[in-house]
Scaffold this motif. Structure first.
Motif, PDB file in Angstrom:
ATOM      1  N   GLN A 267      29.593  15.462  49.151  1.00  0.00           N
ATOM      2  CA  GLN A 267      29.715  15.023  47.748  1.00  0.00           C
ATOM      3  C   GLN A 267      30.364  16.163  46.959  1.00  0.00           C
ATOM      4  N   SER A 268      29.696  16.743  46.007  1.00  0.00           N
ATOM      5  CA  SER A 268      30.316  17.814  45.222  1.00  0.00           C
ATOM      6  C   SER A 268      29.834  19.198  45.630  1.00  0.00           C
ATOM      7  N   ASN A 269      29.027  19.280  46.691  1.00  0.00           N
ATOM      8  CA  ASN A 269      28.433  20.550  47.098  1.00  0.00           C
ATOM      9  C   ASN A 269      29.185  21.143  48.284  1.00  0.00           C
ATOM     10  N   LEU A 270      29.550  22.421  48.163  1.00  0.00           N
ATOM     11  CA  LEU A 270      30.150  23.135  49.274  1.00  0.00           C
ATOM     12  C   LEU A 270      29.046  23.484  50.261  1.00  0.00           C
ATOM     13  N   ILE A 271      29.136  22.933  51.492  1.00  0.00           N
ATOM     14  CA  ILE A 271      28.072  23.168  52.471  1.00  0.00           C
ATOM     15  C   ILE A 271      28.544  24.008  53.653  1.00  0.00           C
ATOM     16  N   GLY A 272      29.824  24.149  53.814  1.00  0.00           N
ATOM     17  CA  GLY A 272      30.273  24.913  54.971  1.00  0.00           C
ATOM     18  C   GLY A 272      31.763  25.168  54.958  1.00  0.00           C
ATOM     19  N   ILE A 273      32.206  25.934  55.954  1.00  0.00           N
ATOM     20  CA  ILE A 273      33.616  26.264  56.135  1.00  0.00           C
ATOM     21  C   ILE A 273      34.003  25.908  57.577  1.00  0.00           C
ATOM     22  N   LEU A 274      35.116  25.202  57.716  1.00  0.00           N
ATOM     23  CA  LEU A 274      35.669  24.873  59.031  1.00  0.00           C
ATOM     24  C   LEU A 274      36.788  25.862  59.356  1.00  0.00           C
ATOM     25  N   LEU A 275      36.690  26.529  60.504  1.00  0.00           N
ATOM     26  CA  LEU A 275      37.744  27.436  60.966  1.00  0.00           C
ATOM     27  C   LEU A 275      38.276  26.943  62.304  1.00  0.00           C
ATOM     28  N   LEU A 276      39.596  26.971  62.447  1.00  0.00           N
ATOM     29  CA  LEU A 276      40.258  26.621  63.707  1.00  0.00           C
ATOM     30  C   LEU A 276      41.024  27.837  64.197  1.00  0.00           C
ATOM     31  N   GLN A 277      40.841  28.170  65.466  1.00  0.00           N
ATOM     32  CA  GLN A 277      41.545  29.304  66.058  1.00  0.00           C
ATOM     33  C   GLN A 277      42.875  28.838  66.615  1.00  0.00           C
ATOM     34  N   LEU A 278      43.976  29.349  66.023  1.00  0.00           N
ATOM     35  CA  LEU A 278      45.313  28.885  66.394  1.00  0.00           C
ATOM     36  C   LEU A 278      45.662  29.278  67.825  1.00  0.00           C
TER      37      LEU A 278
END
Length: 712
Positions: A267-278
């Protein structure tokens, strides 16, 4: 017109033969040498410039692609659900006890497995104490997912669930296959889910020593990945995207790693960060043309490379791949340190290790784009095309294509030596006369050649004018007529290609059309998780006898078109329509966790569509549907007329359930098997039809669903 222009070609040739001796012919040969050298230079410059621009576009396209994919994944409901669920399971481990034996075993893993491999790629003497996790949760999870993991270091991701009985491991098992398939399908080296508040890496596909640590106060808090996490955490904007340049990443044993990331909102809450290793391999594949330098016209010494603003390489070196012994000898001559050479040998890559500090790099860093004969990073004179390449705020790279001057000019230099010996005996007067006459003679030819080159490059709207009244003028007229014909045929062909593409897209799925146009002869794939819908309109054929052909075909077309629109709304792929039968599937080309529910919703809408048409036309027909989920084989069939179809037991069972429903089921209903009923029973109201012998599956309960069967 003057007298010379009115002469015929034959007269002009006769005049030249009278005026020019054998010596003048040799002079023309020398002029040809000079022009040939310039032409070779121009051609090679054009080639390496086009190759540089092409590689730049491919790299830019690739980064745009991974940017869109990272943002899309961060907004995917499954990823959001996994982030929330795994964070909750991670935090519950706070109360888990970790024994002294577990700590000892984990310490031994770092001492015997991690530190020796890390030491090969970093300076100094790394110790276990520096990297050993401080928090109990990190030690607990690393014990079960690294130490107790039965797979080797390269395959730790194959473990779906640790045998610790924790709620976290249950949730890990639920989502791990989904994330692992993403990294496998799109060739990412790793995928991280990070708690936006604590910086805890609550999940990673490939388990390494960074798993379960914190980017805020853990051993890798000062890494490039941690900086990327902090940037995204501070941004707090939905749909944000950031890239971090290649830098040594200790959990990957100090090898160069680049990351992309996007925030995850609930919704409007930042809950996490997605990181992808190139994947470094994908960038190398683009820059090397899949290691096919000669096919790209780069001869024996040409290559295209990427260099960072720190003057260090960001892509593979051709010379390291094709002749490593000579490559390392050249590095030693350039006084590169032995330790750095050993690192390049260990990694089989110069990325972040080899310095490229040349004039072309300096100019590109100042924003210039250009061509020139400059020394390359090995100190060899080369034809170089360089340009800056800005991929993101944090990625200021340089791209350059080059080939050795000695290789480029080798053929013309051999010829030039022979010409120079011959031209030394020529008489100056004959030289001047020959040059004058030849220039007047070949001027129309140059114009025709120029026009021909334009046509060769794709510009068909070409007109050549010749200011003479001889055979050249007639030739120019014929050329112009030919150019007009080519232009008209080109436009007609382009229109036909567009029409053919549109027709193919109406007949076959878009991914299959793309592969067909790329020249694949046999298109066949096996899909492990697909839900198949098989439907038949019962009674329609009998009603057709009471209608005209136009009415019957028009009504059936309206019904099938309504089915197609419904399939598109539910993101389900239509496979085929044969008579009154309709076949569709979900999960073919894009894996979906909600494929079963999407197909059920399509089936319910098809029931409503048929009922509406039946009531509107006052005709007596109905629809019976069978749905089954499992592994299918999809392939392109036919030679003159293509059809994409599904084969295998799953498609067969779906058709069997449809037939059973037609014989024993209820009007306008859906028949499914037990394996679909179990995950869907909480959403729909099913009625048990009984048990029957399913082909290839044995006895199994089957269930009926009618329109309006949603649970409230």
């Amino acid at each position: 017109m003057n007298f010379f222009s009115r002469l015929s070609i034959q007269s002009k040739l006769m005049l030249m033969l009278l005026a020019v001796s054998i010596a003048s012919i040799l002079i023309i040969s020398y002029v040809g040498y000079t022009s040939g050298k310039e032409a070779i230079l121009e051609n090679i410059y054009y080639q390496i410039t086009e190759l540089r621009n092409s590689r730049a576009r491919q790299v830019q396209s690739y980064f745009n692609y991974v940017q869109s994919q990272a943002i899309t994944l961060a907004e995917d409901p499954t990823v959001i659900e996994a982030m929330d669920s795994l964070t909750d399971g991670f935090n519950q481990l706070e109360t888990q006890e970790i024994s002294g034996d577990m700590v000892s075993d984990l310490w031994r893993f770092y001492e015997q497995e991690f530190i020796p491999r890390l030491q090969m790629n970093v300076d100094g003497n790394p110790t276990v104490l520096t990297y050993f996790p401080k928090h109990s949760i990190a030690r607990y999870l690393q014990y079960y997912y690294l130490v107790k993991n039965p797979y080797d270091l390269e395959n730790k991701s194959r473990l779906d669930m640790a045998k610790d009985g924790s709620e976290y491991s249950k949730k890990h098992q639920k989502y791990h296959q989904f994330f692992r398939s993403i990294t496998t399908r799109f060739d990412y080296k790793n995928l991280f889910l990070i708690d936006s508040e604590t910086g805890n890496i609550v999940y990673s596909v490939h388990k390494d020593t960074g798993f379960a640590t914190s980017f805020k106060d853990g051993p890798y808090a000062y890494s490039g990945a941690a900086n990327l996490f902090e940037t995204l955490q501070n941004n707090r904007e939905r749909g944000a995207f950031e890239v971090i340049d290649f830098s040594p990443f200790r959990p990957s044993y100090g090898q160069p790693v680049a990351f992309i990331g996007s925030p995850i909102f609930q919704q409007s809450n930042l809950i996490g960060i997605l990181l992808l290793q190139l994947p470094v391999d994908e960038i190398n594949r683009i820059m090397t043309g899949n290691f096919q330098w000669k096919k790209d016209g780069l001869g024996k010494t040409g290559e295209t490379i990427l260099v960072g603003s720190d003057y260090l390489m960001r892509s593979q070196s051709r010379f390291l791949v094709e002749n490593p012994d000579n490559y390392f000898k050249e590095l030693a001559k350039q006084k590169v340190s032995e330790k750095k050479i050993q690192k390049i040998k260990a990694n089989q890559s110069p990325i972040l290790l080899q310095e490229v500090k040349t004039n072309s790099i300096e100019k590109a860093l100042q924003g210039e784009e250009g061509l020139g004969i400059l020394d390359d990073y090995r100190g060899v004179s080369s034809l170089v095309a360089y340009a800056p390449l800005k991929l993101a705020d944090s990625l200021d790279w340089i791209i350059l294509s080059k080939i050795y001057v000695s290789e480029a000019f080798e053929p013309i230099q051999i010829f030039g030596k022979r010409v120079l010996v011959t031209t030394a005996i020529l008489v100056p007067i004959v030289t001047i006369l020959s040059l004058f006459l030849s220039r007047r003679l070949v001027m129309p030819i140059y114009r025709l050649i120029s026009g021909a080159k334009k046509i060769t490059s794709g510009e068909t709207n070409v007109v050549v004018t010749v200011p003479s009244d001889d055979e050249f003028r007639q030739l120019a007229g014929a050329f112009n007529r030919m150019a007009r014909t080519i232009d008209e045929e080109k436009k007609a062909l382009e229109e036909q290609i567009r029409n053919n593409d549109a027709l193919l897209l109406k007949t076959l799925p878009a991914p299959i059309v793309k592969r067909l146009k790329q020249g694949e002869k046999t298109i066949a794939d096996k899909f492990p998780h697909v839900t198949v819908l098989s439907a038949n309109i019962v009674g329609f054929d009998e009603e057709c006898d009471l209608m005209s052909a136009e009415e019957a075909v028009g009504l059936l077309n309206d019904i099938v078109s309504a089915f197609d629109d419904a399939a598109q709304r539910h993101d389900v792929e239509k496979i085929s329509t044969v008579g009154t039968s309709y076949l569709a599937a979900s999960g073919l080309f894009v894996p979906r966790l909600d494929r079963d529910k999407a197909v059920i919703e399509l089936g319910l809408e098809m029931l409503r569509i048929v009922r509406a048409f039946s009531q509107e036309t006052h005709l007596n027909f109905e629809i019976r549907i069978g749905i089954y989920s499992g592994e299918v084989i999809g392939g392109l069939l036919g030679k003159q007329k293509f059809i994409y179809n599904l084969i295998g037991n799953t498609a067969k069972i779906a058709r069997f359930l449809m037939i059973v429903n037609s014989v024993e089921g209820k009007p306008n209903s859906i028949l499914i098997s037990q394996n679909l009923y179990e995950p869907l029973q909480e959403f729909y109201q099913f009625s048990k039809m009984g048990e029957m012998d399913i082909p290839g599956r044995g006895k199994m309960a089957v269930w009926l669903l009618s329109d309006g069967g949603h649970k409230k």
